[in-house]
Write a protein that holds these residues in place. Sequence first.
Motif, PDB file in Angstrom:
ATOM      1  N   PRO A  99       0.809  -1.223   0.000  1.00  0.00           N
ATOM      2  CA  PRO A  99       0.000   0.000   0.000  1.00  0.00           C
ATOM      3  C   PRO A  99       0.839   1.269   0.000  1.00  0.00           C
ATOM      4  O   PRO A  99       0.487   2.266  -0.649  1.00  0.00           O
ATOM      5  N   LYS A 100       1.954   1.247   0.716  1.00  0.00           N
ATOM      6  CA  LYS A 100       2.795   2.445   0.818  1.00  0.00           C
ATOM      7  C   LYS A 100       3.423   2.820  -0.522  1.00  0.00           C
ATOM      8  O   LYS A 100       3.385   3.977  -0.938  1.00  0.00           O
ATOM      9  N   GLN A 103       0.779   4.064  -3.422  1.00  0.00           N
ATOM     10  CA  GLN A 103      -0.107   5.223  -3.255  1.00  0.00           C
ATOM     11  C   GLN A 103       0.198   6.349  -4.234  1.00  0.00           C
ATOM     12  O   GLN A 103      -0.701   6.923  -4.852  1.00  0.00           O
ATOM     13  N   ASN A 107      -2.284   7.939  -7.133  1.00  0.00           N
ATOM     14  CA  ASN A 107      -2.632   9.362  -7.159  1.00  0.00           C
ATOM     15  C   ASN A 107      -2.286   9.995  -8.504  1.00  0.00           C
ATOM     16  O   ASN A 107      -3.028  10.849  -9.012  1.00  0.00           O
ATOM     17  N   SER A 118      -7.307   1.608  -7.835  1.00  0.00           N
ATOM     18  CA  SER A 118      -7.092   0.850  -6.603  1.00  0.00           C
ATOM     19  C   SER A 118      -6.079  -0.268  -6.815  1.00  0.00           C
ATOM     20  O   SER A 118      -5.896  -0.753  -7.941  1.00  0.00           O
ATOM     21  N   ALA A 131      -5.193  -0.232  -1.247  1.00  0.00           N
ATOM     22  CA  ALA A 131      -4.736   1.132  -1.533  1.00  0.00           C
ATOM     23  C   ALA A 131      -5.675   1.717  -2.581  1.00  0.00           C
ATOM     24  O   ALA A 131      -6.129   1.008  -3.480  1.00  0.00           O
ATOM     25  N   SER A 133      -6.621   5.518  -4.894  1.00  0.00           N
ATOM     26  CA  SER A 133      -6.197   6.859  -5.278  1.00  0.00           C
ATOM     27  C   SER A 133      -6.909   7.913  -4.449  1.00  0.00           C
ATOM     28  O   SER A 133      -8.078   7.784  -4.098  1.00  0.00           O
TER      29      SER A 133
END
Length: 271
Positions: A99-100, A103, A107, A118, A131, A133
């Motif tokens: 997830p980190k 991201q 975005n 996602s 995760a 956007s």
Amino acid sequence: MPHPDDYLQHPYLNEQIRQEDYIAGLGKGLSLLEAFGVDRQRLNVTQVAERTGISRTAARRYLKTLKYLGYLETDEHYYWLTHRVLRFSSSYLSSAHLPKITQSFLNLLCAQTTLTFSIVVLDENEVVPIARSYLPQQDNLRVSPFGMHLGHRLPAHATSTGKVLLAALSQEQQKLWIQKHGLKRLTAFTETNETAFLERLQHIASSDYCLSKEEHELGVIAIAVPVLNAQGQAIAALNCMSQTNRVQEDYLIQHVLPLLHNTANELRSIV
């Protein structure tokens, strides 16, 4: 030398553990927590016993213990989860690697298209977004209208991400998956025929993407590609989701799909 019978093989995960290292009570307690779901948020002792395969006496003791620890609440007849269980999900989302690192990619895709993106993983018969956007100017959209908020569980067979990840399995694994979980009809467009579903998975595997339209929810369209690690294993799916009255299939294939593939290729070197 250990004998194969000394080990337990997980029925769904590619995991083994020595019999002597396995704590059955812990396993049963966690399976009891997992018995609660969106289809049944409140359960009594009998229902828990049926869902977990343990006796009513044992189920009652586990429920009372989890109530004592703060993970369940009760009205003395039904039990339900408390907010305390969110400790596990929040710890995962704040510490997990995938997830980190994804991201910023999500975005950027959102900024380029104004659509929702996602990262989703497969968990048995469901897919789970880990995760999603987010742009500051989208504060009013932080709760997705498509049910893609973090941690929400969706049926794998009726979603673009689920089919992409199922397509990465062997044909034997796919057949076993269908035998265990079935192909429940959710809308008039859900594929419920096993032969047709398996053929579609083969097509997805060869084309390296999946477009899904109104199979899980009417008015929703999505496109997904697999996210591979350095060993070529599909560890997640990257998808774009929107409303059918906002985007057309051609736009997703011609304009969004190349962005998804490029992003997935970039991720492969860092996941």
